[in-house]
Each structure stands twice: as C-alpha cells, then as structure tokens.
Design an enzyme around this catalytic site. Structure first.
Site, PDB file in Angstrom:
ATOM      1  N   TYR A 148      54.929  41.491  29.455  1.00  0.00           N
ATOM      2  CA  TYR A 148      54.622  42.711  30.196  1.00  0.00           C
ATOM      3  C   TYR A 148      55.217  42.680  31.595  1.00  0.00           C
ATOM      4  CZ  TYR A 148      51.124  43.981  26.662  1.00  0.00           C
ATOM      5  OH  TYR A 148      50.494  44.333  25.496  1.00  0.00           O
ATOM      6  N   LYS A 206      24.225  23.747  28.701  1.00  0.00           N
ATOM      7  CA  LYS A 206      24.269  25.201  28.807  1.00  0.00           C
ATOM      8  C   LYS A 206      25.665  25.711  28.450  1.00  0.00           C
ATOM      9  CE  LYS A 206      25.486  25.188  33.725  1.00  0.00           C
ATOM     10  NZ  LYS A 206      25.125  25.643  35.078  1.00  0.00           N
ATOM     11  N   MET A 253      46.619  38.969  25.817  1.00  0.00           N
ATOM     12  CA  MET A 253      45.279  38.746  25.278  1.00  0.00           C
ATOM     13  C   MET A 253      45.277  37.728  24.146  1.00  0.00           C
ATOM     14  SD  MET A 253      42.543  41.459  23.698  1.00  0.00           S
ATOM     15  CE  MET A 253      42.326  42.298  25.262  1.00  0.00           C
ATOM     16  N   ARG A 260      20.434  30.443  46.243  1.00  0.00           N
ATOM     17  CA  ARG A 260      20.569  31.001  44.901  1.00  0.00           C
ATOM     18  C   ARG A 260      19.195  30.951  44.269  1.00  0.00           C
ATOM     19  NH1 ARG A 260      25.066  28.333  41.009  1.00  0.00           N
ATOM     20  NH2 ARG A 260      23.308  26.942  40.616  1.00  0.00           N
TER      21      ARG A 260
END
Length: 384
Positions: A272, A35, A320, A143
């Site tokens: 930043y 998956k 990013m 779940r």
C-alpha cells in the site's frame, strides 16, 4: 509445521525453567501471572508449566480468566484483580478464587453479592461462601488500588466484615511503576507500602501475604519481595530490565512459510502507498502473516525475519493478513520456512527486537499474536 499458514510454538520447558530461575532469586513464594491467555502463550498450558517450575500462585486479570483455570482442573491458589460492578463474586468465591479489592464500595458490592448467594453444603450443614480478599493500595502507580485518602476506610470496612465472618483478608498488595528503570521510584513506593501495611495491622488485620514485587523487582529489588513475588513477562523468558540479562529463555517462536515468490526489477513499488520502492532487482517473498496475527504495522520499514538462515527485511507496509520480505538474491521457494520471532538462538529476531522496531514493549508483541495463529506445545528437545 502443523498449520496451513503459521503457528506459534510454545516451549513449556522454557516456562518451567524460567519459573525455577525466578524462584532461585527470592526466598518468597512465586505467583506466575497468566493473564491475557498467558501473555499469548496459552493460559492453561503456561499455568501448568509454571506450577511445575515451583510457582505456588497464579495471577489473572478477570473473573473469566480465573474461572477458566478452575474449569481446566487447576486447583492452585489464584488471585484475580480487575473487576467491575457486575462481577460474579459468588462464582469466584465458590471456585476458591482470591479477589483483589480497591475501594470500600467495591468491598460492599462483594459482600452483598455473597449475601445473596446460595450456600454450599458440607455434612448437611449450610456453609456460606467465604471470600478471600487482597486489599490493594496505590503506592504511586496512579492506577488500581485505594489512594491514601481511601485506604483507612477500606481497611476499616475490611476489618469489620472480617470480624463478622463475611470475608477473610488474605493479602495486602501494590504494584511497582518503575522497577525496570528507577530504584528511587521503587524506594518511594516501598516506603508507602510499608506505611499502608502498618495501618492495616494497626486496624487489626493480619494478612498472610504481602506482595509488591513484579518481574523486574524479582531481580533488582529484594526488599520488595515480602511473602510473594508476582512474575509476569519473566515467566515467558523476556528479560524485564533493559540492558541486563538474568538467564531467562524466551518460550515462544512464531513461524510461517513463503507462499509466493516473484523476481522484480529495480523501481518496483511494494504494498500500500508504495512506501517501499526496490533499489535494485530483487526477489520478493510473500508471508501469510499480518497485523491481525501480531506482526505490528508500526514495525514496517525496520523489521526483519529469518529466511534461508539469514535475516531479511520486510518491504513495504505490513497488511492485515500478509507481509512481504525482500529476499535479495536468496534462492527462495514457496514453502520455505520463515521465523518471525523466537528466542534468538538461531539468529531470528526476538520479541524484544520487534518491540524496539514497533516502539512498544515485548508484552504487546506477544499478546498481540492473534487467535487464528494456532499454538503448538513442545519441549526444548522437540525444537532442535
């Protein structure tokens, strides 16, 4: 390196070897879970490497993932286990995909979908699609799966539909919540699973496959192996039990290179917010990988990469598209290779290291490596 900025090199021999190791730890059949695009490694190449290592089943989450395996020409048995009310069950049945079912309502939806589906033709005789289902019981994960109150109804309807020829119950299964941390929790879930199986058999169901064990349980809980074990993270070489090693080999290496180098004085703010300020004169190296590529922002201030044969820390926040390495007094140049993560055999950080720095698990690190990082497939001898 074939990519302009970065690449993830996947060692398919490691995947094959890990599955062989898993198979050697159990007498049960092995399902390789592919998956999430094979945990970020590439679902189809990972599936083929796992099958070469002795896996006889493949596991995925969604219909789209399952059908993609079939479209790639993979014919091995596949179980898909997370579906909504709009799942195309007819397409899954036509492709021979086994489907997990959680509730009686979901079972009704599946049967109704197949009832409206066209039939196949064999020797001029119409043959309806037959769904192979695995009934899931919630044994403590809270779940997916039927709760104890819904299990009798699910089993009853499954048996009714099976007698009518609408489907075949191939499996009964559940998922362990604490196989990596709590033997007591595993024992409680195993007992609940045994009760659910007994109920299903009393109702007349005779599933071929009972499966409960995940990667951690493969190595720590043999009583949970039953007919099939579902190995996920272990297939890709991440040790599934904290503090223990079983000989698995990480299959993925994330590599990039330096794109810019600058010498800065002490007191220079980096990135930043200037969270990081250099304590002394140092060399900063810019790396063209950021949180959009799988370098977790949460690891800023703790993470390291391999540069010039040694580990060097990241400086400032991960952006990013890029991050900055404090190279100290290393002689660094644009184009120099950087290993962000790998097996650890050359001193590079591993996915487990990054998980610790980011406060997450290796699964999130590996699956977070974004699609703009190309995957290149190799085998161990090609990675010396």
């Amino acid at each position: 390196m074939t990519s302009e900025l970065a690449e993830a090199v996947v060692d398919l021999a490691a995947v094959t070897g890990n599955v062989e190791l898993i198979g050697g730890a159990t007498s049960a059949a092995v399902m390789a879970v592919v998956k999430a695009d094979g945990f970020g490694h590439g679902a189809v190449p990972a599936a083929m490497a796992a099958l070469a290592g002795g896996a006889t089943w493949l596991g995925v989450t969604s219909a789209a993932e399952a059908l993609a395996l079939r479209e790639a020409g993979i014919t091995a048995p596949v179980l898909s286990w997370l579906h909504g009310p709009y799942t195309d069950y007819a397409a899954l049945a036509a492709a021979g995909i086994d489907v997990s079912v959680n509730t009686a309502d979901q079972l009704h939806t599946l049967v109704q979908a197949l009832g409206r589906a066209p039939s196949t033709t064999e020797n001029d005789k119409k043959v309806p699609f037959l769904a192979h289902v695995h009934l899931k019981i919630d044994t403590g994960m809270s779940r997916g799966g039927a709760g104890t109150d819904g299990w009798p109804e699910l089993v009853s309807w499954a048996r009714k539909y099976e007698r009518e020829g609408a489907l075949a119950v191939r499996g009964v299964w559940s998922h362990l919540a604490t196989a990596d941390t709590s033997p007591i929790g595993v024992a409680a879930q195993a007992a609940a699973f045994a009760e659910a199986v007994a109920w299903a058999r009393d109702a007349g169901l005779r599933p071929d496959l009972l499966h409960l064990a995940n990667s951690a349980a493969v190595f720590t809980a043999p009583r949970t192996h039953y007919d099939l074990v579902r190995a996920g993270i272990a297939v890709y070489g991440v040790e599934p039990v904290p503090g223990r090693t079983f000989g698995l080999r990480p299959a993925l290496t994330l590599r990039s290179h330096v794109t810019l180098v600058k010498r800065v004085p002490a007191g220079t703010g980096v990135g930043y917010g200037h969270d990081h300020v250099t304590a002394r004169p140092t060399t900063l190296a810019l790396i063209p990988l950021g949180f959009a590529d799988g370098v977790p922002r949460a690891a800023g201030g703790r993470a390291e990469v391999l540069l010039g044969g040694v580990r060097r820390p990241l400086a400032g926040r991960v952006a990013m598209d890029q991050c900055v390495v404090d190279a100290g007094d290393l002689d660094v140049h644009p184009g120099d290779p950087v290993t962000v993560l790998g097996p650890g055999t050359h001193g590079e950080p591993t996915a487990a290291d990054w998980a610790a720095w980011a406060g997450t698990n290796p699964h999130e690190i590996l699956t977070g490596i974004g699609p703009r990082v190309p995957r290149r497939y190799a085998r161990s001898k090609e990675r010396a």
